[in-house]
Write an enzyme that holds these catalytic residues in place. Structure first.
Site, mmCIF file in Angstrom:
data_model
loop_
_atom_site.group_PDB
_atom_site.id
_atom_site.type_symbol
_atom_site.label_atom_id
_atom_site.label_comp_id
_atom_site.label_asym_id
_atom_site.label_seq_id
_atom_site.Cartn_x
_atom_site.Cartn_y
_atom_site.Cartn_z
ATOM 1 C CE LYS A 166 34.669 35.518 46.487
ATOM 2 N NZ LYS A 166 35.599 36.635 46.848
ATOM 3 C CB SER A 220 37.423 36.402 43.308
ATOM 4 O OG SER A 220 37.217 36.628 44.732
ATOM 5 C CB SER A 277 37.548 40.049 45.269
ATOM 6 O OG SER A 277 38.382 39.516 44.693
#
Ligand code: GLN
Length: 487
Positions: free
Chosen positions: A80, A155, A179
């Site tokens: 990420k 996210s 997330s």
């Protein structure tokens, strides 16, 4: 054999048996990325083909010369983009960090490199991990590989979509209020939020420091457990990591669910829950019962206050953490005539997107003189009550099972103008972060429209072994085939 379709377990078997090399596997993943990225857009940046193949070749050499290569050697992993990678641009999905090249690796990344994992690239996310759909990225949304008109969740939407679409075998996300788990649920993969303190936050771009954890995503439970083992454990550079040895998660996987006690909180099966999501989760619980688990009801009376508490605590911490982006030390500085304050204000108003600005303002307000007691301090008190709910429940049961999210993946654009509707995606996930315990999402079925449904298993702090044990027992018993999206 379509190598990009293999789960971690299959990859590891194939590599050990030398059915294929890490280099062949990496090449297959890169080819898959080339063909599906125009539709999915899971990545913000894929490393150069030559670099990735060279890392894979060196994993092959480590295997050839060292004999017993570690469990992640040669496994393609996506990271990420709020986890810093030395020499590789890291933006957290924000214009304010456009072009930022970190001079160091996050501890989790350093450990992956040390394990000879093959880092493929950096995945898309809501700006600074603030969001539930990946639409808040400054660089455009990621799409759900199972239905391109829908969001992948957020996210960590890019990390979940990359694994679901076969563009990486494993990925790292971060979870502050859901997330990792919510996008894993929306994309039909496994995602873990470890206990607070299990994984070092060194090099994780801070959103809300008392809630943030890095967590693994995989197509199978074993993959998530292996990735967590590789990155977990104490780190002198993060004083909030627990001084505890990492248990052997792999050995928990075959222990089965016999004798574990599972709690069902009525508070998580009421209003707002899609009927088919609730049914899928309850039939998963029945299956676990047939596997020998004991099921009883528990109460988490403060569940209804989770969202409000989370958004006050998280935004307050965010407003403080994001004060560092002033255009002076790193990232983008807006060209401006005038003094320092003009420079700060032009940099910050041009560099942050609207959701991030909203949170900085809400958080600043919640901390400001005259309102602090009424909002921030009060939220901290409710946080304690939520933590006590969990402590009490874990006196009675080993694990708590709920849906991961109240609905399946929604359409792009559907909630972007309605922050409250967006925040409600987190109704079952924020509590684990507030209480500091561990939780994971795993696929438990499909909706009538063919969209993945996620089941959440929550366990007490540092009891991830129990969580993996139950998850693997369910995965084995349900035997859902891996969904490979076609484009
Ligand atoms: N969706 C939640 C939020 O917007 C959680 C985000 C996260 O876990 N990083 O804050």
């Amino acid at each position: 054999m379509r190598l990009h379709e293999l789960t971690y377990t299959e990859v590891r078997k194939g590599l050990s048996a030398r059915e294929f090399s890490a280099r062949e596997l990496a090449a297959a993943v890169l080819d898959r990325i080339e063909s599906v990225e125009p539709s999915v857009r899971a990545y913000l940046r894929v490393r150069g083909r030559d670099e990735v193949l060279a890392d894979a070749a060196s994993a092959d050499r480590a295997r050839d010369t060292g004999g017993a290569a570690g469990p992640l050697a040669g496994v393609p992993v996506a990271i990420k983009d709020n986890i810093v990678t030395r020499g590789l641009v890291t933006t957290a999905g924000s214009r304010i960090l456009e072009g930022f090249v970190p001079p160091y690796d996050a501890t989790a990344v350093e450990r992956l490199r040390g394990a000879h994992a093959v880092i493929v690239g950096k995945t898309n996310l809501d700006e600074f991990a603030m969001g539930s759909s990946s639409e808040n990225s400054a660089f455009g949304p990621t799409r759900n590989p199972h239905d391109l008109s829908r969001v992948p969740g957020g996210s960590s939407g890019g990390s979940a979509a990359a694994v679901a679409a076969g563009e990486a075998v494993l990925s790292l996300g971060s979870d502050t209020g859901g997330s990792v788990r919510q996008p894993a649920g929306f994309c039909g993969v496994v995602g873990v939020k470890p206990t607070y303190g299990r994984v070092s936050r060194y090099g994780l771009i801070a959103f809300a420091s008392s809630l943030d954890q890095i967590g693994p995503i995989a197509a199978d439970v074993e993959g998530a457990a292996a990735l967590l083992s590789a990155v977990a454990g104490p780190d002198p550079r993060d004083s909030t990591t627990a001084a505890l040895a990492v248990p052997d998660f792999a050995s928990a996987l075959d222990e089965g669910a016999r004798g574990v006690t599972i709690g069902l909180p009525a508070e998580c099966f009421g209003a707002g829950l899609d009927a088919e999501v609730g049914e899928a989760v309850l039939s998963a619980v029945d299956l676990l019962k047939r596997e020998g688990a004991l099921v009883r009801s528990v109460s988490l009376p403060h569940t209804g206050h989770g969202i409000a508490t989370y958004y006050l605590v998280a935004d307050a911490e965010a407003s403080s953490n994001l004060a560092r982006y002033d255009g002076m030390k790193y990232g983008r500085r807006a060209p401006v005539e005038g003094d320092l304050v003009d420079s700060y204000s032009a940099t910050r108003s041009g560099g942050f997107g609207s959701e991030v600005r909203r949170r900085i303002m809400l958080g600043t307000f919640a901390l400001s003189a005259g309102y602090r007691d009424e909002y921030y301090v009060r939220a901290q008190r409710v946080r304690t009550l939520i933590a006590r709910d969990y402590a009490r429940a874990f006196g009675e049961v080993d694990a708590i099972v709920t849906p991961t999210s109240p609905t399946t993946a929604f359409r792009l654009g559907e909630r972007i103008d309605d922050p409250l509707a967006m925040y409600l995606s987190d109704v079952y996930t924020t509590q684990a972060n507030l209480a500091g315990v561990a939780a994971m999402s795993l696929p438990c079925g499909l909706s009538a429209q063919g969209l993945p449904i996620g089941l959440q298993i929550t366990v007490d702090a540092f009891r991830e072994r129990d969580m993996f044990r139950i998850a693997r027992a369910f995965e084995r018993a349900v035997g859902l085939p891996r969904l490979i999206p076609e484009f």
